[in-house]
Design an enzyme around this catalytic site. Structure first.
Site, short mmCIF file in Angstrom:
data_model
loop_
_atom_site.label_atom_id
_atom_site.label_comp_id
_atom_site.label_asym_id
_atom_site.label_seq_id
_atom_site.Cartn_x
_atom_site.Cartn_y
_atom_site.Cartn_z
N GLY A 196 103.32 -5.43 147.43
CA GLY A 196 104.63 -5.59 146.79
C GLY A 196 105.36 -4.26 146.76
N GLY A 217 109.07 -3.90 145.85
CA GLY A 217 109.53 -4.52 144.61
C GLY A 217 109.83 -3.48 143.53
N MET A 237 100.41 -3.42 131.33
CA MET A 237 99.59 -2.22 131.50
C MET A 237 100.02 -1.09 130.57
SD MET A 237 97.75 -2.65 134.65
CE MET A 237 97.62 -4.13 135.64
N HIS A 263 113.38 -10.26 128.55
CA HIS A 263 113.23 -9.56 129.84
C HIS A 263 114.51 -9.67 130.64
CE1 HIS A 263 108.87 -9.62 129.03
NE2 HIS A 263 108.80 -8.62 129.89
N LYS A 302 113.45 -11.98 136.15
CA LYS A 302 112.05 -12.43 135.91
C LYS A 302 111.94 -13.93 136.17
CE LYS A 302 108.23 -12.02 132.63
NZ LYS A 302 107.30 -11.65 133.70
P1 NAD Z 1 109.72 -7.86 142.34
O1 NAD Z 1 110.23 -9.21 142.75
O2 NAD Z 1 110.71 -6.75 142.18
O3 NAD Z 1 108.60 -7.37 143.38
C1 NAD Z 1 107.62 -8.20 143.96
C2 NAD Z 1 107.46 -7.74 145.40
O4 NAD Z 1 106.35 -8.46 145.98
C3 NAD Z 1 108.69 -8.05 146.28
O5 NAD Z 1 109.11 -6.87 146.94
C4 NAD Z 1 108.18 -9.11 147.23
O6 NAD Z 1 108.81 -9.05 148.52
C5 NAD Z 1 106.69 -8.73 147.32
N1 NAD Z 1 105.87 -9.80 147.87
C6 NAD Z 1 106.03 -11.14 147.76
N2 NAD Z 1 105.09 -11.79 148.48
C7 NAD Z 1 104.31 -10.83 149.04
C8 NAD Z 1 103.17 -10.86 149.90
N3 NAD Z 1 102.66 -12.03 150.35
N4 NAD Z 1 102.61 -9.68 150.28
C9 NAD Z 1 103.13 -8.49 149.85
N5 NAD Z 1 104.23 -8.40 149.07
C10 NAD Z 1 104.80 -9.56 148.66
O7 NAD Z 1 108.90 -8.08 140.97
P2 NAD Z 1 108.41 -6.98 139.92
O8 NAD Z 1 109.41 -6.87 138.81
O9 NAD Z 1 107.96 -5.74 140.62
O10 NAD Z 1 107.15 -7.76 139.30
C11 NAD Z 1 106.08 -8.21 140.12
C12 NAD Z 1 105.03 -8.91 139.24
O11 NAD Z 1 104.46 -7.97 138.33
C13 NAD Z 1 105.58 -10.05 138.37
O12 NAD Z 1 104.60 -11.06 138.28
C14 NAD Z 1 105.78 -9.39 137.01
O13 NAD Z 1 105.74 -10.30 135.94
C15 NAD Z 1 104.59 -8.47 136.99
N6 NAD Z 1 104.72 -7.30 136.10
C16 NAD Z 1 103.58 -6.96 135.41
C17 NAD Z 1 103.59 -5.82 134.62
C18 NAD Z 1 102.29 -5.39 133.97
O14 NAD Z 1 102.27 -4.39 133.23
N7 NAD Z 1 101.18 -6.09 134.24
C19 NAD Z 1 104.75 -5.05 134.48
C20 NAD Z 1 105.90 -5.42 135.20
C21 NAD Z 1 105.85 -6.56 136.01
#
Ligand code: NAD
Length: 267
Positions: A8, A11, A124, A154, A158
């Site tokens: 990702g 992202g 995290m 959020h 999201k």
């Molecule tokens: P985002 O949409 O900005 O980024 C996700 C990225 O994953 C995109 O660039 C997308 O193209 C890529 N992606 C999709 N399918 C893929 C694949 N098969 N292989 C590789 N890359 C792929 O989303 P974000 O805001 O960065 O959040 C991502 C996830 O993390 C969400 O589920 C969010 O809820 C979670 N999140 C968790 C925390 C934490 O602390 N655990 C914090 C923030 C976000």
């Protein structure tokens, strides 16, 4: 140096992780993965975020870079994360998973812990993980006499609700009070709802603008209420936690852990 791969990479979380990984003295950015067809495939991830080149290129197939890294940090989508879990399990690669919304499929992550070490946490940040402990303490002290409502906000992008963090907060309250969240959760209210059932746990979701992530657990009883609130001001709080988890999990052989383990908050 622990070699990191980021799934990702283009992202919101991926870009923040690239920046912080590039600045780290103990972690090196060794591989980056995006979805097939993403315009960033083929670019150097360092160049993508405007810092120095990382010396690798973003690929669209995790299998192509399996020899290049020690720990995969995955913030993508549930279906992509589940594929990556299967690939890393077969290859004996450790993971840090931040992706939320896996629901019942989280069982596949837990099963992979039989073979590899994984940190899997819906949030995290250090502050949120401290709040998890405070919520448990509050639920234990206040018991069934207090109504519990969880409110989260959020950004408009999201795609899952309630947030994984809010669900985890609900699970902690339910576990502490001897309830089953699957049957006691109430998601939003409308119309003639009747009076509140005291054994429910309510969830309210706000999606607006660019809010990074706010959570409040409200305990309301006779004549008083307690609110435990966390507000994230910046995505780097999650990325710092994920990198800390990556360094920690690099020294583990197998098992599924969360940030309570990484931060040493478990009794
Ligand atoms: P985002 O949409 O900005 O980024 C996700 C990225 O994953 C995109 O660039 C997308 O193209 C890529 N992606 C999709 N399918 C893929 C694949 N098969 N292989 C590789 N890359 C792929 O989303 P974000 O805001 O960065 O959040 C991502 C996830 O993390 C969400 O589920 C969010 O809820 C979670 N999140 C968790 C925390 C934490 O602390 N655990 C914090 C923030 C976000």
């Amino acid at each position: 140096m622990t070699r990191i791969a980021i799934a990702g990479a283009a992202g919101r979380m991926g870009r923040t992780l690239i920046e912080l990984c590039q600045a780290s003295d103990t972690l090196s950015l060794a591989a980056a993965v995006e979805r097939p067809g993403a315009p960033q495939v083929g670019l150097d991830p360092g160049v993508l975020v405007g810092s120095q080149p990382a010396g690798c290129v973003i690929v669209d197939d995790l299998a192509a870079v399996l020899d290049d890294f020690d720990v995969l940090i995955d913030f993508t989508l549930p279906e992509s994360t589940l594929r990556n879990v299967a690939t890393c399990r077969a290859a004996g690669k450790r993971m840090v998973i931040g992706t939320t919304g896996l629901g019942a499929d989280a069982a596949q992550v837990r099963a992979a812990g039989d073979d590899v070490a994984i940190v899997f946490a819906p949030n995290m940040s250090v502050g949120v993980n401290l709040c998890f402990r405070l919520i448990e303490l509050a639920a234990r002290a206040l018991g069934d006499d207090f109504d519990v409502e969880i409110v989260e906000a959020h950004h408009r992008h999201k795609i899952d609700a309630p947030s994984g963090t809010a669900v985890r907060m609900g699970e902690i309250v339910a576990e502490t009070l001897g309830r089953d969240l699957a049957t006691c959760a109430v998601y939003g209210r409308e119309g003639r709802t009747g009076p509140r059932d005291s054994r429910t746990i309510g969830f309210e979701t706000i999606r607006a603008g660019e809010i990074v992530g706010d959570h409040t657990v409200l305990f309301a009883g006779a004549g008083e209420r307690v609110e435990i609130t966390h507000r994230a001001a910046d995505r780097s709080t999650f990325a710092h936690g994920a990198l800390r988890a990556a360094a920690w999990v690099a020294a583990r052989d197998r098992g599924v852990f969360d940030m309570q383990d990484v931060l040493g908050l478990r009794d």
